[in-house]
Structures are given as structure tokens and as C-alpha cells.
Design an enzyme around this catalytic site. Sequence first.
Site, short mmCIF file in Angstrom:
data_model
loop_
_atom_site.label_atom_id
_atom_site.label_comp_id
_atom_site.label_asym_id
_atom_site.label_seq_id
_atom_site.Cartn_x
_atom_site.Cartn_y
_atom_site.Cartn_z
N SER B 18 52.69 37.39 50.54
CA SER B 18 51.63 36.99 51.48
C SER B 18 50.24 37.39 50.99
O SER B 18 49.32 37.52 51.78
CB SER B 18 51.90 37.61 52.85
OG SER B 18 51.89 39.03 52.72
N ASN B 20 46.90 36.74 48.20
CA ASN B 20 45.99 35.60 48.05
C ASN B 20 46.68 34.37 47.48
O ASN B 20 46.45 33.25 47.95
CB ASN B 20 44.82 35.97 47.13
CG ASN B 20 43.85 36.90 47.84
OD1 ASN B 20 43.79 36.91 49.05
ND2 ASN B 20 43.11 37.68 47.07
N ILE B 21 47.54 34.55 46.48
CA ILE B 21 48.23 33.41 45.87
C ILE B 21 49.14 32.75 46.88
O ILE B 21 49.11 31.53 47.08
CB ILE B 21 49.07 33.85 44.65
CG1 ILE B 21 48.24 34.65 43.67
CG2 ILE B 21 49.74 32.66 44.00
CD1 ILE B 21 47.43 33.84 42.71
N CYS B 133 48.24 30.94 33.91
CA CYS B 133 47.12 30.05 34.27
C CYS B 133 46.54 29.40 33.02
O CYS B 133 46.34 28.18 32.97
CB CYS B 133 46.05 30.83 35.01
SG CYS B 133 45.41 32.25 34.11
N SER B 165 37.99 36.79 39.41
CA SER B 165 39.26 36.10 39.64
C SER B 165 40.43 36.84 39.00
O SER B 165 41.56 36.38 39.05
CB SER B 165 39.20 34.68 39.08
OG SER B 165 39.19 34.72 37.66
N GLY B 167 42.43 40.24 39.19
CA GLY B 167 42.65 41.46 39.94
C GLY B 167 43.34 42.53 39.10
O GLY B 167 43.63 42.30 37.92
N PRO B 168 43.61 43.71 39.71
CA PRO B 168 44.23 44.81 38.97
C PRO B 168 45.52 44.43 38.25
O PRO B 168 45.75 44.88 37.12
CB PRO B 168 44.50 45.86 40.06
CG PRO B 168 43.49 45.59 41.10
CD PRO B 168 43.26 44.12 41.09
N ARG B 171 44.74 42.51 35.07
CA ARG B 171 44.08 43.35 34.08
C ARG B 171 45.05 44.31 33.40
O ARG B 171 44.90 44.65 32.24
CB ARG B 171 42.94 44.13 34.75
CG ARG B 171 41.78 43.24 35.07
CD ARG B 171 40.94 43.74 36.23
NE ARG B 171 39.86 42.81 36.48
CZ ARG B 171 38.72 42.80 35.79
NH1 ARG B 171 38.53 43.70 34.85
NH2 ARG B 171 37.79 41.90 36.07
N ASN B 275 41.56 29.32 37.61
CA ASN B 275 42.74 29.81 36.87
C ASN B 275 43.92 30.02 37.81
O ASN B 275 45.06 29.69 37.50
CB ASN B 275 42.41 31.11 36.14
CG ASN B 275 41.78 32.15 37.05
OD1 ASN B 275 40.89 31.84 37.83
ND2 ASN B 275 42.22 33.38 36.95
#
Lengths: 351, 299, 340
Positions: B18, B20-21, B133, B165, B167-168, B171, B275
Site C-alpha cells: 500500500s 506509493n507504487i 524502470c 523519484s 527513495g531509500p 538508493r 521511471n
Amino acid sequence: MVSKLIDLVKADCEEALASSVSQLEKLKNQKIFITGGTGFVGTWLAEITAFLNDRYHFNTSLLLLSRNIDAYREKAPHLAARKDMELIPMDVRNIVEIPSDVTYIIHAAATPDNRQHVSDPLGVMATITKGTSVLLDSSVKLPGLKKILNISSGQIYGKQGQGSEAIKETFMGAIDCNTITSVYPEAKRYAEALCCAYWSLYKVPAVIARPFAFIGPYQFLDKPWAINNFIRDALNNNTIRIIGNGLPMRSYMYPSDMAFWLLRLLAEGNPGTAYNVGSPEGISLKDLAEKIKQFVGAKSKIDIKNMNEDRSRIIPDVTLCRESLGLTVKVGIDKTLQRSILWFQETGHTR
Amino acid sequence: MNARNNNTKKVKVAILGSGNIGTDLLVKTLRSPYLECSIFIGRNLSSKGMSKALSLNVNVSNQGSDAIIKNPDCCEIVFDATSALSHQHHAKILSGLHKIAIDLTPAKVGHFCIPAINLDECLKYNNINMITCGGQSSIPLAHVIGQTQKQVDYIEVVSTIASKSAGPATRLNLDEYVDTTEKGIMLFSNCKQAKAILNLNPAEPCINMQTTISALVPEPDLVALEKSVNAMVAKIQQYVPNYRLVIPPTYENNRIIMSVKVQGMGDFLPSYAGNLDIINCAAIAVAEEFAKKLTDSRG
Amino acid sequence: MKNVIISDSTLRDGSHAISHKLTKEHITAYAKAADAAGIPIVEVGHGNGLGASSLQVGLSLLDDRTMLETARKNLTKSKLGIHVIPGFATIKKDLTMAFELGVDVVRLACHCTEADITERHISFARERGKEVFGVLMMSHMAPKEVLLDEALKMQSYGAEGLIIMDSAGAYLPGDVQSRITHLVSHLNIPVGFHAHNNLGMSIANSVAAVEAGAQIIDASAKGFGAGAGNAQLEVLVAVFEKMGYKTNIDLYKALDAADIVEKEIMDAAPSIKSVSIVSGLAGVFSAFAKHVAIAAKEYNVDPRDIFFELGKRKVVAGQEDIIVEVALALSDKKKRGQHG
């Protein structure tokens, strides 16, 4: 896990409990709910409870909340298999209800990895603040709750000055809240404030422990702390690099002492009070490096680079624990280092 | 609008994750003529995504995959937008329940899918992996290079995305991204060697995702390439409307080079996160194809 | 007496200057000479670091393995260093191999606002016992507060030093003094500076950095590096000596090493060309220079216009593909202008 290591840990627990078992009487036949149940602190609490149950028939059961049960089963299969310890796969933030027969709670869910603090500050802060809030809220409804122990952090005292005294619980501390490395101690301070609020409003019996530094079995060497770096580099015969002058002072407590102290705080700690948990025996980084090199028998060079002026002392004053709860340190720095080194060598966790 | 029988029911879809994606997928699912989101599953009922789902009158659950195990009829297709680690668990469970899993994590359990290339072939599998992506934006064009050129020695893909765009989780897993994208490029283009590079750019206003594909081709045929590239771009635009060619296939400095920009649809993710949007659009395209196949087979 | 550690980028930043065509002979000759001169750290590799050989930033003549093996053979006292950018290099493919070859110092670099992409790699390098420095590239593109925040992250990951790069050669000495002071006063790890000479400031900036408390300074023999080149190593040795800082480098032998670069490696001495000045002012990555020259020629547009447009778009290192896009756009504009 090799049975030799299991025996070593058991021997540590035996030593920690020797002639002090009666100090934990209140925990007999109790049900303890532990968040962060499978982390370093949680695992040691399970080991010492297992010993209390097996040797002293304490009949204490544990509910261990965890985000990664598979890792626990691999790390400590002998604990994962125990019938007196139930594993619950859940994030502390998502707790809805705590079983009503729980009588004690230890809130050890935390992320002591300072790399994570700066890479995922929002996740870390949420785990601490939301997790503590949800836990305290759920604890209000428990009919038989006797004590809740919040494991805070010695980092709440903030940056230490040059040559400071050992830190008392009454030290106000100073944290610059406007820097990324402060998000963890700020969140921990907020969590302590939450405990205070719930204690004041609902008389939730919250005790706070402020742990300092530890080294021993079930620790991993990956976090970039000085002691980890020294041990890892010594075990691999690499140069041990000290960026400063080697004079900063720290202290390290062995985890069997830590586990006993925490259970004692749970049983007899005073609600609304904070207690330092750690060794009062300070050691300079230079001496630490030399002892580690000696105990490992390493060929490593020790390179003191003198590239900063840091002479900070981060050592807890543990008078409160000693005088009000009779707590002492049973494992001195030498044995702490020797046993830790043996663990890392035996488990092959030299990285 | 396509002519459809009024009695054709939409295929039920569950969304695992649930964040953002997952929430962006939810908005896309609700817009789809073929899919119906029967349940939106996360671990925390008070998250932003959950609130959004409730506001859209979608069923929610915080039971994780248990929600599907306890009520297997709730869905036929499942989007997994959780994490690679979680998907390892979910894959086994969903396979056991005979669900079609569309995996947006880097778990790489299932069959690699680029809708514009192998959508039909993917219908034979029950676990589809959406690669990365950068992969979704570049592999179709890498494939075209492979199809139109006699010999392809090397293909390189460089993606630049807005810092915001990423996030942790992205990265921390750059190496994984590079590795998976390279595997995808080689699989779909048959080139001898591939390299993927990722840049993050913090400029404000946030930049859209830009992907540049370059190739070492000993005997380049640019005419054939340009024609096929244009056709491929048009195909992709059917499910990713803002996929634009900004450098057409060019031979410069001893290499073939072309570049695309992707702007997101801005459903729940910001529009600069092209992306993230492209991988979601691709996942929806796959789900719709499965849905069409299922309803067709039911007559 | 204060110490300054000079970290030598001749065989890495210099790679940009000759389109990454360093040969085994180049590396052998210079590494031997640098080692003899007592230069503390010698960095070797493609201009954009380990695993960067690509169409995007330029194909390398030698592969990383060969370059590092050659250097390793010829460095006994000096430490062998590598420049590593996550997103170009990976642990599995690149770092593991480099560590097996006996690299000593790993400089983990990223754009100055993206330190958290280096967490995994810094951890990996520390676990393998390597000395690790964090590097913030294009550091003029962020204010000093942001640089400190990113530096604190790298310090938390285990970096043992923090270097800020003036990758575009955009700084003036005052800028350097302000940033280095801010970093030095808040970090526990030593701070370093990497200069480029686009506005003729590389020596002055390096001096300002040291006076503000930097303990590590990057330099290249003869200034051999991207764009208008880096701070000239032998000049810095002399200047620091004169200022009373200890470099532990033998000046005469450093001069001999620099002569090798001039006679055997460089095509031409680094100079401040018109495009260098423009790229410095526009704040664009120095190493774009050769790529911009090629695109300008190919599409018949003014390279200075390309640089200004790139600066407007705030491109970062690694975005060389935008050069072609900009050149094409300028070319189109020109054509339309001609027919309009």
C-alpha cells in the site's frame, strides 16, 4: 549454531545470574512481551530467560515480536524452537492489541545502525515514535500489566564535551536537532517523553533504560563503530586505523550483564525513572585497539593518524543502578573482549 | 471505445503493497475497463495509501498475503509492489493458489516481461517480473536494435532520474538495478555485451526520466532502425502515453544513439516520476492482457 | 608543523585529458616515479572511475584490471587508490575484482546531494579492510549546509575522510574557505579538496582549503586532468613547503615525475581554453569538454553555447548524453533561424 557457542552463552548467563537469581523473583510465572524480540537485546533476553526457566524453573514465557523471523531461526535455532517463547511476525507500528495475559513488556524494537539513521531517517523515526506510541497505547488496556521497560539510548545525552565527567541520568544533554545525525536521539527523546505522558496520564508503569555500548555474542561487525572496525581489522590482520589521537574514552558492557540488568530493571525498576545501563569502566580508543590486537594475536599495525582533536568521554555513571538495585558489572573489559573475539572467530562472522 | 458485451465482467485484481507504487497502481486499475480492484492489501491501515483506497470505496486489509489465503476467490491476478524479500514468500503462496502474480519488485522469480515485445508469450506463465524502470524504457529499443541490425556487439543504457523519484530502497539497491537491467537488455536484444548506468539529478523543478540507448554496431542500418524505432515508440505510447523520442536514432561518434524521455501520468506518483510510472503502466498492460484472455476463455 | 596529504589523480583525472587512452607504459613510468617521490596516494583508472568505461563517458584503452595490476606492481610505498561512482561501478562486477588486485584506498564518489547511494559500497569497502574516503562531486551545486548533511551521511557509513570536488572549476577561494571551514568544524573525519583550473584558481583554491583546515588535497602532475586540468602537484608541493606545511614528498623527484607526464603521456599541457572558462562559469562538469567539442563539430554549433545550455539545465556528471540532445536542439534552432 555450534553447541560449543550455545554452552558459552549459557555459561555467561549462569555467571550473570550467580547469587542474584532472587533479585528477579517477580518475573516467575510471568508473560513478557518483547518488541524487537529477535534483535541483539531481544536474543540475549531470550537466552537469559531460557536459563532461568531451565535451571531455576521460573516458568516465564516470552512473546517475541519480530520483523524477520527467518533470520532469527538461522541465528538462534535453539531459541526459536523453544515452547516457552512464541514468535510473532509483526512490525511494532502495526500492533493492534497485546494479549491480555501479558504482565510485563520490554520495548526493544530499535535500529541502532547509524547508517540507517541517515539513509532512512523517516523510517527510523517512525519506528521509534509511532512504535512507542502504539505500544504504550495498547498497554493501557492490559489488566495485569506490572511494568513496561522502554529501551532508550545513551545517545539522548547528546554530544559529549572534551574530558566530560561520567554521565549521570540527571545530565540534561544538548542535541542540535537541526542535523541529520540527531534524528535518532531526538526520536528516542520523544519516545521517553511519550512514556512520561502515559505514566502521568494513565499511570502506565514505564521504566526507562538508557543503554550505552555493548560487544559480545550475537553482535555483528558490520556497523562502522570503532570497536567493530578494530576487531574486524585485527581478525583479518589489516591495519587498525585510528583517525584521531586515540584518547577518546568509551566503555563496553558484556551482553550477559546487560540482559541481567534489564530484567532487574523490569522487575524492580521504579516507574517514571530513567537508568543508565552500561559499564562504568572507561578505556581509551588507543588502549582498546592495543588490547584487541593482543587478544587476537594479530599482526596488524596500529596507525594513529592524529587528524582530529577529539578527546570526548562517553561513559555512563551507573550509581543509580548500583545503589538502588544492587547491580554490578561481572564481566570486565578484558573478558568482554576475549569472549567477543572468540565468538567472532568461531562463528566466522569476521566481517 | 471497444465494443464489449454488457455482461462481460471485469477480472478481479488484488494489490499487495500500500505504498506509493501500490496506490498508483490502484488508481490505474480503477480506470481500467478490464480490471477491478477487489482488495488493496498493506500492513498498516492508517497509511496514506489505505486512506486513499478507503476514499475510493475499495476493500482494504492489513493482513498481508493472509487476506488472499483466507479468501482465495477474491482475485485472480495479484500485483506485488512490496519488496523483493516479501515477494519470495508471496510467489510460493500465490502459485499454490493458482493466481497470476505480476511482480514489480526486483525479486526476479518470474518471467521477464516487456509488454511491447513479449506480452503474448508471458500469458503462458503465472509469475511475471517487470524487470526495472530503466529496463522498461530502454529494452524495447535495445530489442529493435537487435532485430534490425546484422550484428550488435554492445548495447549501453543510461537512465537519469529525478533525485526525488528515488527513495531509500532504490538508493540502497543500485547494484541490483544495474544487474537486472543488464540481464534484461541482453535477453531481449541478443547483444554480446551490455552495460546499464544510472544517474540521479537533484535539479528543481524535477526532471522527467531520460533514457539514452547507444550501441556498437559494425554495419549500421539506420533506415531500418528508424522505421522500427518509430513503430516501437508508437506501440509503447499505447500504454505509456508520455513516452517521447528526444534524440531519434542517430549515428554519431562511431555509435548508434537514441534517447527517450518519460513523463509520468501523475495518478498518485508525481509526474516527474516517469521511471516509476512506466513500470506501473507496463504492469497494468500485462494484467489487462491476462484479463482479456480470461474473459475470452469464459466465453 | 601541520601535515597535508596529497592524493595524486594524475593517472585518473588525467585519463580524461587523453580520452582514457592511458597505456601500460604510461602507468608503469609514472607510478614508479610517484612512488619514488613519496606521494602518499596514487589514484589510477578511467576518469569516471572503476567500471566507467562506456560509450557514455568514453571507452578506456585498457580495462580496469590491467590498469590496476600495472599500477600495483609499481607502487611499494605509495598507496594505490581508486575512484568509484555507484551507478557506474557495482560491488559484484567491479569492487570485488579491484580488491583482489590489492587496492589500498577507495574513494567512493557521488553527486554532492546523493550520498546515500554510497552506503552499501562504503560498508563493503570497510568490511574488506580498505581505507575509504567519501567524495562529493560537483560540490558547487549545493550550499555548504547540504554538503555537510551529505558528508555526515558518509561519515556515518564509515568514511574515514571527506573530499569535496570542484568538478567544474567554478569556485573562487572565498567559496572554498567557507565550505571547508563549515565541514571541518562539524566532521570528525579529515576533510579534503579537489581543484580544477577552469578559472585559473586551482592553486589559490587548494591553499584556501588547507588554510581552512583541509588535510587532504588532490593534485595532478603538470595539472594533467579534465578540462583545464587540476591543481599542479609539483607547484603545490613547493607552495606548501613555503607555507610551512609538511607533504613528505621529495620535490625534486616530484618534478622528475611531472617531466615524465610532459614528455611521455600528455598530448598538450593543460591550458585554460575559451571553452574551459565558459564551462567553469556555467558550472558544468569539466570532463564534458571533449564530448562537447565532438558534438559541436558534428552538428556545427558553438561549443560555448552547448556549455551554457548544459549549465542552465543543471546537468550532473554522467549525463554526457544530454550534450548530444543540446547540440541537436541548437543545430535545429540554427537551421530554422536560417530558413525563417
